[in-house]
Design a protein around this motif. Structure first.
Motif, PDB file in Angstrom:
ATOM      1  N   ASN A   1      -2.678   9.425   5.060  1.00  0.00           N
ATOM      2  CA  ASN A   1      -2.080  10.157   6.244  1.00  0.00           C
ATOM      3  C   ASN A   1      -1.871   8.963   7.133  1.00  0.00           C
ATOM      4  O   ASN A   1      -0.911   9.032   7.837  1.00  0.00           O
ATOM      5  N   ARG A   2      -2.608   8.028   7.386  1.00  0.00           N
ATOM      6  CA  ARG A   2      -2.238   7.032   8.521  1.00  0.00           C
ATOM      7  C   ARG A   2      -1.049   6.115   8.328  1.00  0.00           C
ATOM      8  O   ARG A   2      -0.215   5.975   9.058  1.00  0.00           O
ATOM      9  N   TYR A   3      -1.086   5.885   6.912  1.00  0.00           N
ATOM     10  CA  TYR A   3       0.051   5.223   6.318  1.00  0.00           C
ATOM     11  C   TYR A   3       1.164   5.749   6.225  1.00  0.00           C
ATOM     12  O   TYR A   3       2.270   5.369   6.734  1.00  0.00           O
ATOM     13  N   LYS A   4       1.282   7.036   6.086  1.00  0.00           N
ATOM     14  CA  LYS A   4       2.371   8.061   6.061  1.00  0.00           C
ATOM     15  C   LYS A   4       3.008   8.272   7.338  1.00  0.00           C
ATOM     16  O   LYS A   4       4.085   8.210   7.714  1.00  0.00           O
TER      17      LYS A   4
ATOM     18  N   VAL B   1       0.794  -1.241  -0.052  1.00  0.00           N
ATOM     19  CA  VAL B   1      -0.034   0.060  -0.067  1.00  0.00           C
ATOM     20  C   VAL B   1       0.856   1.154  -0.176  1.00  0.00           C
ATOM     21  O   VAL B   1       0.559   2.215  -0.568  1.00  0.00           O
ATOM     22  N   LEU B   2       1.933   1.208   0.848  1.00  0.00           N
ATOM     23  CA  LEU B   2       2.965   2.249   0.762  1.00  0.00           C
ATOM     24  C   LEU B   2       3.404   2.455  -0.845  1.00  0.00           C
ATOM     25  O   LEU B   2       3.568   3.906  -1.073  1.00  0.00           O
ATOM     26  N   LYS B   3       3.754   1.787  -1.380  1.00  0.00           N
ATOM     27  CA  LYS B   3       4.165   1.766  -2.970  1.00  0.00           C
ATOM     28  C   LYS B   3       3.134   2.330  -3.759  1.00  0.00           C
ATOM     29  O   LYS B   3       3.281   3.295  -4.586  1.00  0.00           O
ATOM     30  N   SER B   4       1.911   2.005  -3.483  1.00  0.00           N
ATOM     31  CA  SER B   4       0.667   2.541  -4.416  1.00  0.00           C
ATOM     32  C   SER B   4       0.683   3.959  -4.158  1.00  0.00           C
ATOM     33  O   SER B   4       0.333   4.693  -4.815  1.00  0.00           O
TER      34      SER B   4
END
Length: 332
Positions: free
Chosen positions: A224-227, A205-208
């Motif tokens: 923003n949560r992933y970031k 998901v980070l890559k996407s």
């Protein structure tokens, strides 16, 4: 390898999103790479000075932590020295003043870096691009001046003569060769952990998000949560590297928290290969080796580093390992 669904917002804009239905283990060639890497690292202290070998390990972990944020999260930070340096100070203080054992002192420094990353990251991720980078640099400078003025950090003198207490209260760590294998366990474990993160559904998901953030938002991902999560993880591993380094050199100084340290880790990552497994390790080894064996040149070392960086960018735009990966057509 992961399967991907290619989903596009237009004919010219595509983003790879992970298929969560099936996962497989580590590719065979990468297993071989990790086994060979472990073998080399086990033999390294018998071929070079153990303290130099430990320095390479610490900066390799630092570069891998930064690569997690930049290479997989797509976030360029100019302030990673804040987590590296502050963890170094807290670990040194915990070992010298509180008398904690190495593993507890390192955990204290790492936890401090994680907390600092959470505070700074929650504010920095509100901006994008160069504004994000400038916010991280501004916070890093605030941390630097705090380290300069705070009483427990020792100001310009830093924290010197940091003791290596007995590991778990039982095993003496005063011998550099013995301590090397403790540092190796931390570094190698950290690198494997980072690899697992980047090859998990979270990492995909980070890559996407890195490739096409608006599309990821439209598909319902809370970007923003992933970031923030990857920011905190990167800061935590950077702190782990910094805390370990203070134990290696018996010292925590302003050099660890200075903005030039943030510049060095960017250089290591880009030179070795951003977004690769081995790239940051190779980049860190090259930069640390130059600093060690060209130290007699004084200030000219930075000039040589700059020249090598320029040549590397011109000849290896994807980094050394990135180019090798493209030639071999296998992810390294």
């Amino acid at each position: 390898v992961w399967k991907y669904r290619l989903m596009s917002t237009s004919e010219n804009t595509k983003v790879a999103l992970p298929d969560m239905t099936r996962t497989v283990g580590m590719p065979r060639h990468q297993k071989i790479i990790f086994v060979v890497l472990l073998g080399v690292l086990l033999a390294l202290p018998f071929m070079v000075y153990p303290v130099f070998a430990m320095k390479v390990l610490c900066f390799a972990l630092f570069a891998c932590a930064f690569n997690l944020l930049l290479g997989f999260g797509g976030l360029l930070s100019f302030g990673h020295a804040a987590y590296f340096g502050m963890a170094s100070y807290v670990c040194a203080h915990a070992a010298k003043v509180w008398g904690l054992t190495p593993e507890l002192a390192i955990l204290a420094g790492t936890a401090t870096a994680a907390l600092l990353g959470l505070v700074i990251g929650s504010l920095a991720i509100r901006r994008q691009g160069i504004y994000f980078a400038m916010v991280t640099l501004a916070f890093a400078q605030m941390v630097y001046f705090f380290a300069l003025q705070a009483e427990f950090t020792g100001g310009e003198d830093g924290i010197q003569s940091v003791p290596r207490n007995d590991l778990l209260g039982m095993f003496p760590m005063n011998n550099d060769l013995t301590f090397y294998f403790f540092v190796l366990a931390i570094t190698y474990g950290g690198i494997l952990f980072i690899y697992r993160i980047t090859h998990s559904p979270f990492g995909q998901v980070l890559k996407s998000i890195r490739e096409n953030e608006p599309r990821a938002v439209s598909l319902g991902y809370r970007v923003n949560r992933y970031k923030l999560m990857v920011f905190v993880l990167s800061a935590t591993f950077a702190g782990l590297a910094g805390a370990t380094k203070s134990q290696v050199f018996h010292l925590a100084s302003l050099t660890d928290v200075h903005w030039t340290m943030s510049g060095e880790v960017v250089l290591m990552t880009l030179l070795g290969g951003m977004g690769t497994v081995l790239g940051p390790i190779v980049g860190a080894a090259i930069v640390v080796t130059m600093q060690n064996y060209l130290a007699y040149l004084g200030a000219w070392v930075t000039v040589i580093q700059g020249c090598i960086f320029v040549v590397g960018v011109l000849l290896f735009r994807e980094g050394i390992i990135g180019v090798l990966s493209r030639i071999l057509k296998k992810p390294l």
